[in-house]
Scaffold this motif. Structure first.
Motif, mmCIF file in Angstrom:
data_model
loop_
_atom_site.group_PDB
_atom_site.id
_atom_site.type_symbol
_atom_site.label_atom_id
_atom_site.label_comp_id
_atom_site.label_asym_id
_atom_site.label_seq_id
_atom_site.Cartn_x
_atom_site.Cartn_y
_atom_site.Cartn_z
ATOM 1 N N LEU A 30 -2.567 10.295 9.386
ATOM 2 C CA LEU A 30 -0.552 10.788 10.207
ATOM 3 C C LEU A 30 -0.992 12.046 8.638
ATOM 4 O O LEU A 30 0.192 12.312 8.639
ATOM 5 N N THR A 31 -1.315 11.932 7.163
ATOM 6 C CA THR A 31 -0.675 13.069 6.137
ATOM 7 C C THR A 31 -2.419 13.338 5.690
ATOM 8 O O THR A 31 -3.131 12.853 6.506
ATOM 9 N N ASP A 32 -2.562 14.228 4.841
ATOM 10 C CA ASP A 32 -3.552 14.644 4.243
ATOM 11 C C ASP A 32 -4.340 13.062 3.576
ATOM 12 O O ASP A 32 -3.561 12.285 2.686
ATOM 13 N N VAL A 33 -5.029 12.842 4.008
ATOM 14 C CA VAL A 33 -6.098 11.204 3.362
ATOM 15 C C VAL A 33 -6.867 10.794 2.720
ATOM 16 O O VAL A 33 -7.412 11.664 2.779
ATOM 17 N N GLU A 34 -6.735 10.376 1.833
ATOM 18 C CA GLU A 34 -7.976 9.543 0.827
ATOM 19 C C GLU A 34 -9.309 8.333 1.156
ATOM 20 O O GLU A 34 -7.684 7.386 0.532
ATOM 21 N N LEU A 35 -10.175 8.164 1.795
ATOM 22 C CA LEU A 35 -10.184 6.577 0.952
ATOM 23 C C LEU A 35 -11.426 6.404 0.593
ATOM 24 O O LEU A 35 -12.136 7.001 0.275
ATOM 25 N N ILE A 36 -11.312 5.459 -0.167
ATOM 26 C CA ILE A 36 -13.001 4.658 -0.373
ATOM 27 C C ILE A 36 -13.154 3.831 0.539
ATOM 28 O O ILE A 36 -12.318 3.386 1.759
ATOM 29 N N SER A 37 -14.164 3.596 0.635
ATOM 30 C CA SER A 37 -15.236 3.250 2.445
ATOM 31 C C SER A 37 -15.999 2.673 2.069
ATOM 32 O O SER A 37 -16.946 2.642 1.111
ATOM 33 N N LEU A 38 -16.654 1.348 2.035
ATOM 34 C CA LEU A 38 -17.979 0.669 2.607
ATOM 35 C C LEU A 38 -18.111 0.333 3.983
ATOM 36 O O LEU A 38 -17.508 -0.217 4.327
#
Length: 204
Positions: free
Chosen positions: A106-114
């Motif tokens: 929805l905005t610029d997004v940063e994720l930590i993903s496993l």
């Protein structure tokens, strides 16, 4: 989507997210950290498309993620996830079937993903991760049940009141998400949402 190197402040968000559900020790957290990746998306970019199979559990470290389905050419919001909270397409993730849900930045997004396969690998050696996952999924189910309950109210005022007082993520959603998307989430039009929010805040 691009991948970036995770920073200490990113892991602090993940640690706080875990500990909100179940306190884990440093040894296990370090094991989890070794499998984490950082995925970065620009505003409007798809994180997961309809028909794909969910492979990740995610915690948002920046921005807001919009989860929705398309029903007869109309977007129906299933969830809004701001920074500090987790998400995935749960049915697709658990059953490894194509999802009907779309995940959008929805905005610029940063994720930590496993990745699912990495979580299962950790589980083989650390039973405590199983307890953590159990607590996390309890929180997810409670959040979804609260949202289901709020949608039972025909009164828009009662829907907003229940959302604010009972849905744990409500304060973060209100703080970080454009009103038009929260209105959809609560099955209101933007004008109705703005009116009910203002009336409720005045009553506090």
């Amino acid at each position: 989507m691009i991948c970036k190197k995770l920073k200490d402040e990113d892991f602090k968000i993940l640690y706080d997210f875990f500990n909100n559900s179940y306190k884990i020790n440093e040894e296990i957290f370090n094991v989890v950290k070794s499998f984490c990746i950082k995925r970065v998306y620009q505003k409007g970019e798809c994180i997961l498309k309809e028909g794909e199979i969910e492979q990740y559990s995610n915690v948002v470290i920046k921005g807001v993620v919009h989860q929705y389905i398309v029903d007869i050419d109309k977007e129906v919001t299933t969830n809004l996830t701001p920074a500090g909270l987790g998400f995935n397409s749960l049915v697709s993730y658990v059953n490894q079937v194509p999802t009907e849900e779309i995940q959008e930045a929805l905005t610029d997004v940063e994720l930590i993903s496993l990745k699912k396969e990495h979580i299962e690998e950790i589980l083989k050696n650390y039973n405590e991760i199983g307890i953590l996952l159990y607590r996390l999924h309890e929180d997810i189910l409670l959040d979804r049940e609260n949202r289901m309950h709020l949608l039972q109210y025909r009164s828009a005022a009662k829907r907003f009141k229940y959302f604010y007082e009972n849905v744990e993520r409500s304060k973060l959603i209100i703080q970080h998400t454009p009103d038009k998307h929260i209105a959809r989430y609560l099955k209101m039009n933007p004008q109705q949402y703005s009116k009910e929010k203002n009336i409720f805040y005045k009553s506090l």
